[in-house]
Write a protein that holds these residues in place. Structure first.
Motif, PDB file in Angstrom:
ATOM      1  N   ARG A  95      11.903 -19.272  29.866  1.00 27.36           N
ATOM      2  CA  ARG A  95      11.564 -19.579  28.466  1.00 27.36           C
ATOM      3  C   ARG A  95      12.714 -19.189  27.532  1.00 27.36           C
ATOM      4  NH1 ARG A  95       6.045 -17.449  25.488  1.00 27.36           N
ATOM      5  NH2 ARG A  95       6.673 -17.785  23.304  1.00 27.36           N
ATOM      6  N   ARG A 114      18.593 -24.508  23.238  1.00 27.11           N
ATOM      7  CA  ARG A 114      18.295 -25.325  22.065  1.00 27.11           C
ATOM      8  C   ARG A 114      19.017 -24.799  20.833  1.00 27.11           C
ATOM      9  NH1 ARG A 114      13.137 -24.864  24.386  1.00 27.11           N
ATOM     10  NH2 ARG A 114      12.398 -23.405  22.770  1.00 27.11           N
ATOM     11  N   HIS A 146      12.793 -24.411  17.700  1.00 28.22           N
ATOM     12  CA  HIS A 146      11.359 -24.344  17.996  1.00 28.22           C
ATOM     13  C   HIS A 146      10.698 -25.715  18.092  1.00 28.22           C
ATOM     14  CE1 HIS A 146      11.498 -20.025  17.407  1.00 28.22           C
ATOM     15  NE2 HIS A 146      12.052 -20.190  16.214  1.00 28.22           N
ATOM     16  N   ILE A 147      11.417 -26.764  17.732  1.00 27.28           N
ATOM     17  CA  ILE A 147      10.763 -28.073  17.665  1.00 27.28           C
ATOM     18  C   ILE A 147      11.350 -29.122  18.602  1.00 27.28           C
ATOM     19  CG2 ILE A 147      10.014 -27.704  15.284  1.00 27.28           C
ATOM     20  CD1 ILE A 147      12.320 -29.472  14.363  1.00 27.28           C
ATOM     21  N   LEU A 148      12.514 -28.865  19.183  1.00 27.22           N
ATOM     22  CA  LEU A 148      13.133 -29.873  20.041  1.00 27.22           C
ATOM     23  C   LEU A 148      12.431 -29.955  21.392  1.00 27.22           C
ATOM     24  CD1 LEU A 148      16.982 -29.352  19.511  1.00 27.22           C
ATOM     25  CD2 LEU A 148      15.509 -31.095  18.505  1.00 27.22           C
ATOM     26  N   SER A 149      12.062 -31.160  21.785  1.00 21.84           N
ATOM     27  CA  SER A 149      11.492 -31.357  23.113  1.00 21.84           C
ATOM     28  C   SER A 149      12.637 -31.445  24.119  1.00 21.84           C
ATOM     29  CB  SER A 149      10.659 -32.644  23.150  1.00 21.84           C
ATOM     30  OG  SER A 149      11.504 -33.772  22.953  1.00 21.84           O
ATOM     31  N   GLU A 150      12.321 -31.279  25.403  1.00 18.66           N
ATOM     32  CA  GLU A 150      13.368 -31.291  26.425  1.00 18.66           C
ATOM     33  C   GLU A 150      14.131 -32.617  26.473  1.00 18.66           C
ATOM     34  OE1 GLU A 150      16.035 -29.918  28.951  1.00 18.66           O
ATOM     35  OE2 GLU A 150      14.525 -28.746  27.881  1.00 18.66           O
ATOM     36  N   PRO A 151      13.459 -33.788  26.383  1.00 18.97           N
ATOM     37  CA  PRO A 151      14.232 -35.043  26.366  1.00 18.97           C
ATOM     38  C   PRO A 151      15.205 -35.120  25.188  1.00 18.97           C
ATOM     39  CG  PRO A 151      11.936 -35.488  26.858  1.00 18.97           C
ATOM     40  CD  PRO A 151      12.006 -34.047  26.435  1.00 18.97           C
ATOM     41  N   VAL A 152      14.780 -34.606  24.022  1.00 19.87           N
ATOM     42  CA  VAL A 152      15.668 -34.616  22.851  1.00 19.87           C
ATOM     43  C   VAL A 152      16.829 -33.661  23.068  1.00 19.87           C
ATOM     44  CG1 VAL A 152      15.849 -34.124  20.394  1.00 19.87           C
ATOM     45  CG2 VAL A 152      13.829 -35.301  21.269  1.00 19.87           C
TER      46      VAL A 152
END
Length: 215
Positions: A65, A72, A100-106
């Motif tokens: 984590r 990120r 805190h807001i970026l997804s893994e694909p992004v």
């Protein structure tokens, strides 16, 4: 907000560990989140950290984590400072929100867009992702190492990750700074660069530290 607070503590643990200062006292002293003792307890209860001794250790789940948070944050720093030319305070504040807001694909898209940078603007390593192991695929990053630029093409320097401050100062004196336009004229036996009216020869380890984009 508790989850975000936990993320901040995990991020702090990672950075303190890099400096070999991940003690309980240092974590509590350096934490900016309210009630850091309670956040630390929550992480212990969730199996993320081992706080049985003075040195606080990340467990396997905590390591995974924290690694994602650090990746990120530091990618966001590179994006904000080097592509959007934000000052340090703006960069840090925005990166803290973005992490805190970026997804893994992004995250993978951002990393590929930047050319898989090895370090953040402060020189701290960026954990590698799966996309970094696919760097030589059919998709060419927008930003690449100067080493990989086409011969004769004019490119613009986006950012530099020098191994030392002394090297950065030397490159700056030669006009090799973010924003400068250069041409790669030769690769062997050394790399020959054209900067304005000046032609210089450098070793590959230097061109590997210079990231550029086509003009």
């Amino acid at each position: 907000m508790t989850e975000q607070g936990q993320d901040e503590i995990l991020e702090l643990l990672w950075t303190l560990r890099e400096a070999r200062k991940a003690s309980r006292s240092e974590v509590l002293r350096s934490a900016t989140e309210p009630a850091p003792e309670r956040l630390l307890e929550e992480l212990v209860e969730g199996g993320m950290v081992d706080a049985s001794g003075e040195e606080i250790l990340l467990t396997k789940s905590g390591e995974d984590r924290a690694r994602g948070i650090i990746r990120r944050h530091r990618l966001a720093e590179v994006l904000l400072q080097n592509l959007f030319d934000l000052d340090n305070a703006q960069m840090e504040n925005s990166a803290c929100q973005i992490e805190h807001i970026l997804s893994e694909p992004v995250v993978e898209s951002v990393c590929t867009f930047l050319g898989h940078p090895p370090a953040c603007p402060h020189g701290r390593p960026i954990p590698r992702g799966e996309c970094c192991d696919r760097i030589r695929t059919e998709i060419r990053p927008l930003v690449m190492r100067l080493t990989e630029a086409s011969l004769g093409a004019t490119v613009r320097i986006v950012f530099i990750t020098p191994r030392s401050k002394k090297r950065l100062e030397k490159l700056s004196a030669l006009g090799i700074v973010p924003g400068s336009r250069v041409r790669l004229l030769q690769r062997n036996p050394s790399f020959v660069l054209e900067i304005g009216q000046t032609t210089i020869a450098v070793d590959r380890d230097i061109t590997d530290e210079i990231y550029v984009k086509p003009t």
